[in-house]
Scaffold this motif. Structure first.
Motif, PDB file in Angstrom:
ATOM      1  N   GLN A   1    -159.782 -96.032 -27.466  1.00 18.63           N
ATOM      2  CA  GLN A   1    -159.429 -94.617 -27.324  1.00 18.63           C
ATOM      3  C   GLN A   1    -158.605 -94.144 -28.519  1.00 18.63           C
ATOM      4  N   SER A   2    -157.701 -94.990 -28.991  1.00 23.32           N
ATOM      5  CA  SER A   2    -156.890 -94.665 -30.159  1.00 23.32           C
ATOM      6  C   SER A   2    -157.767 -94.509 -31.395  1.00 23.32           C
ATOM      7  N   LEU A   3    -158.736 -95.384 -31.534  1.00 19.30           N
ATOM      8  CA  LEU A   3    -159.662 -95.320 -32.671  1.00 19.30           C
ATOM      9  C   LEU A   3    -160.508 -94.050 -32.616  1.00 19.30           C
ATOM     10  N   GLN A   4    -161.009 -93.727 -31.433  1.00 19.08           N
ATOM     11  CA  GLN A   4    -161.801 -92.500 -31.276  1.00 19.08           C
ATOM     12  C   GLN A   4    -160.952 -91.276 -31.618  1.00 19.08           C
ATOM     13  N   ASN A   5    -159.735 -91.256 -31.124  1.00 20.02           N
ATOM     14  CA  ASN A   5    -158.833 -90.140 -31.390  1.00 20.02           C
ATOM     15  C   ASN A   5    -158.498 -90.053 -32.884  1.00 20.02           C
ATOM     16  N   ALA A   6    -158.269 -91.204 -33.515  1.00 20.31           N
ATOM     17  CA  ALA A   6    -157.968 -91.227 -34.946  1.00 20.31           C
ATOM     18  C   ALA A   6    -159.142 -90.683 -35.760  1.00 20.31           C
ATOM     19  N   ASN A   7    -160.358 -91.041 -35.369  1.00 20.54           N
ATOM     20  CA  ASN A   7    -161.548 -90.501 -36.051  1.00 20.54           C
ATOM     21  C   ASN A   7    -161.639 -88.983 -35.890  1.00 20.54           C
ATOM     22  N   ASN A   8    -161.375 -88.495 -34.660  1.00 24.74           N
ATOM     23  CA  ASN A   8    -161.397 -87.048 -34.423  1.00 24.74           C
ATOM     24  C   ASN A   8    -160.310 -86.346 -35.231  1.00 24.74           C
ATOM     25  N   ASN A   9    -159.123 -86.938 -35.255  1.00 19.77           N
ATOM     26  CA  ASN A   9    -158.021 -86.355 -36.020  1.00 19.77           C
ATOM     27  C   ASN A   9    -158.319 -86.376 -37.515  1.00 19.77           C
ATOM     28  N   HIS A  10    -158.924 -87.443 -37.974  1.00 19.12           N
ATOM     29  CA  HIS A  10    -159.274 -87.542 -39.388  1.00 19.12           C
ATOM     30  C   HIS A  10    -160.250 -86.429 -39.770  1.00 19.12           C
ATOM     31  N   ALA A  11    -161.241 -86.203 -38.933  1.00 16.38           N
ATOM     32  CA  ALA A  11    -162.200 -85.116 -39.200  1.00 16.38           C
ATOM     33  C   ALA A  11    -161.488 -83.760 -39.209  1.00 16.38           C
ATOM     34  N   PHE A  12    -160.553 -83.565 -38.292  1.00 16.53           N
ATOM     35  CA  PHE A  12    -159.768 -82.329 -38.248  1.00 16.53           C
ATOM     36  C   PHE A  12    -158.961 -82.160 -39.530  1.00 16.53           C
ATOM     37  N   ILE A  13    -158.349 -83.235 -39.996  1.00 14.22           N
ATOM     38  CA  ILE A  13    -157.534 -83.200 -41.213  1.00 14.22           C
ATOM     39  C   ILE A  13    -158.391 -82.883 -42.437  1.00 14.22           C
ATOM     40  N   VAL A  14    -159.546 -83.508 -42.524  1.00 14.99           N
ATOM     41  CA  VAL A  14    -160.454 -83.245 -43.650  1.00 14.99           C
ATOM     42  C   VAL A  14    -160.861 -81.770 -43.655  1.00 14.99           C
ATOM     43  N   ALA A  15    -161.173 -81.214 -42.483  1.00 13.50           N
ATOM     44  CA  ALA A  15    -161.541 -79.796 -42.397  1.00 13.50           C
ATOM     45  C   ALA A  15    -160.355 -78.893 -42.749  1.00 13.50           C
ATOM     46  N   ALA A  16    -159.159 -79.263 -42.285  1.00 16.72           N
ATOM     47  CA  ALA A  16    -157.958 -78.467 -42.583  1.00 16.72           C
ATOM     48  C   ALA A  16    -157.651 -78.501 -44.078  1.00 16.72           C
ATOM     49  N   LYS A  17    -157.849 -79.661 -44.683  1.00 17.11           N
ATOM     50  CA  LYS A  17    -157.618 -79.788 -46.127  1.00 17.11           C
ATOM     51  C   LYS A  17    -158.596 -78.902 -46.896  1.00 17.11           C
ATOM     52  N   ALA A  18    -159.845 -78.896 -46.471  1.00 21.31           N
ATOM     53  CA  ALA A  18    -160.857 -78.071 -47.142  1.00 21.31           C
ATOM     54  C   ALA A  18    -160.590 -76.576 -46.950  1.00 21.31           C
ATOM     55  N   ALA A  19    -160.025 -76.220 -45.805  1.00 21.71           N
ATOM     56  CA  ALA A  19    -159.773 -74.807 -45.500  1.00 21.71           C
ATOM     57  C   ALA A  19    -158.444 -74.297 -46.067  1.00 21.71           C
ATOM     58  N   ALA A  20    -157.600 -75.204 -46.524  1.00 16.38           N
ATOM     59  CA  ALA A  20    -156.278 -74.797 -47.033  1.00 16.38           C
ATOM     60  C   ALA A  20    -156.442 -73.899 -48.253  1.00 16.38           C
ATOM     61  N   LYS A  21    -155.626 -72.860 -48.288  1.00 16.38           N
ATOM     62  CA  LYS A  21    -155.738 -71.855 -49.349  1.00 16.38           C
ATOM     63  C   LYS A  21    -154.981 -72.258 -50.618  1.00 16.38           C
ATOM     64  N   ASP A  22    -153.953 -73.083 -50.476  1.00 15.10           N
ATOM     65  CA  ASP A  22    -153.146 -73.417 -51.656  1.00 15.10           C
ATOM     66  C   ASP A  22    -153.174 -74.924 -51.922  1.00 15.10           C
ATOM     67  N   LYS A  23    -152.912 -75.276 -53.160  1.00 18.35           N
ATOM     68  CA  LYS A  23    -152.961 -76.673 -53.610  1.00 18.35           C
ATOM     69  C   LYS A  23    -151.909 -77.534 -52.913  1.00 18.35           C
ATOM     70  N   VAL A  24    -150.733 -76.990 -52.657  1.00 22.06           N
ATOM     71  CA  VAL A  24    -149.673 -77.760 -52.006  1.00 22.06           C
ATOM     72  C   VAL A  24    -150.118 -78.211 -50.617  1.00 22.06           C
ATOM     73  N   THR A  25    -150.665 -77.294 -49.837  1.00 23.50           N
ATOM     74  CA  THR A  25    -151.136 -77.633 -48.487  1.00 23.50           C
ATOM     75  C   THR A  25    -152.287 -78.629 -48.562  1.00 23.50           C
ATOM     76  N   GLN A  26    -153.185 -78.443 -49.508  1.00 26.25           N
ATOM     77  CA  GLN A  26    -154.283 -79.397 -49.685  1.00 26.25           C
ATOM     78  C   GLN A  26    -153.744 -80.792 -49.986  1.00 26.25           C
ATOM     79  N   ASP A  27    -152.737 -80.858 -50.847  1.00 25.52           N
ATOM     80  CA  ASP A  27    -152.143 -82.155 -51.192  1.00 25.52           C
ATOM     81  C   ASP A  27    -151.459 -82.799 -49.986  1.00 25.52           C
TER      82      ASP A  27
END
Length: 178
Positions: A72-98
């Motif tokens: 369950q932890s692994l599944q959640n980590a994969n879901n969170n990782h996908a969320f983070i990758v999407a959030a990084k791509a959607a971030a408007k500024d370089k600081v947030t992306q970093d």
């Protein structure tokens, strides 16, 4: 003759069923006590109890509970990782992306370590399992610390659940008789 057999057999069946019912109630009580003990150690006990009840079938034994918590932890980590990758791509500024890049790397490493932990459990290598599981909470807190004031309520909730799942895995692992 049949009546004599029935008069002895029926009470025996009745007693056996009562004993079996009482034994299964004891097992369920012990199972519930096992997961309740684990769930008392997390931030959100109702989340923990609900999660275990959804992913486990009786009887609960520490090795199976640990395997389920890691999965369950692994599944959640994969879901969170996908969320983070999407959030990084959607971030408007370089600081947030970093900042999200730090979380991206951390969650990527945590996924690898959780996969290693699952393999260590399968191989009954409890020293490696304990070592793997002990590393994981750091990745969650590193991500939270990196994001700081840029943390969203959704990311806070995801981190809290991930942290609880890691605690569940750690505590369950500690219950395995080695």
């Amino acid at each position: 003759m049949a009546s004599l057999f029935t008069s002895y057999f029926l009470p025996l069946v009745l007693v056996a069923n009562i004993f079996n019912f009482q034994t299964s109630l004891c097992d369920i009580s012990a199972d519930e006590a096992l997961i309740a003990g684990i769930c008392r150690q997390v931030q959100d006990p109702p989340f923990c109890l609900t999660t275990f009840r959804q992913i486990l079938a009786h009887p609960y034994v520490p090795e199976v509970v640990t395997r389920a918590a890691i999965a369950q932890s692994l599944q959640n980590a994969n879901n969170n990782h996908a969320f983070i990758v999407a959030a990084k791509a959607a971030a408007k500024d370089k600081v947030t992306q970093d900042l999200y890049a730090i979380c991206d790397v951390g969650y990527g490493l945590m996924i690898t370590i959780l996969q290693d932990a699952a393999q260590s459990l399968a191989n009954k290598n409890y020293i490696a399992l304990e070592n793997d599981l002990s590393k994981c909470p750091r990745f969650v807190s590193d991500c939270q610390n990196a994001l700081g004031s840029k943390t969203t309520p959704e990311m806070l909730d995801r981190s809290r659940k991930q942290f609880d799942l890691l605690i569940m895995s750690n505590v369950a692992e500690g219950l395995i008789k080695k």
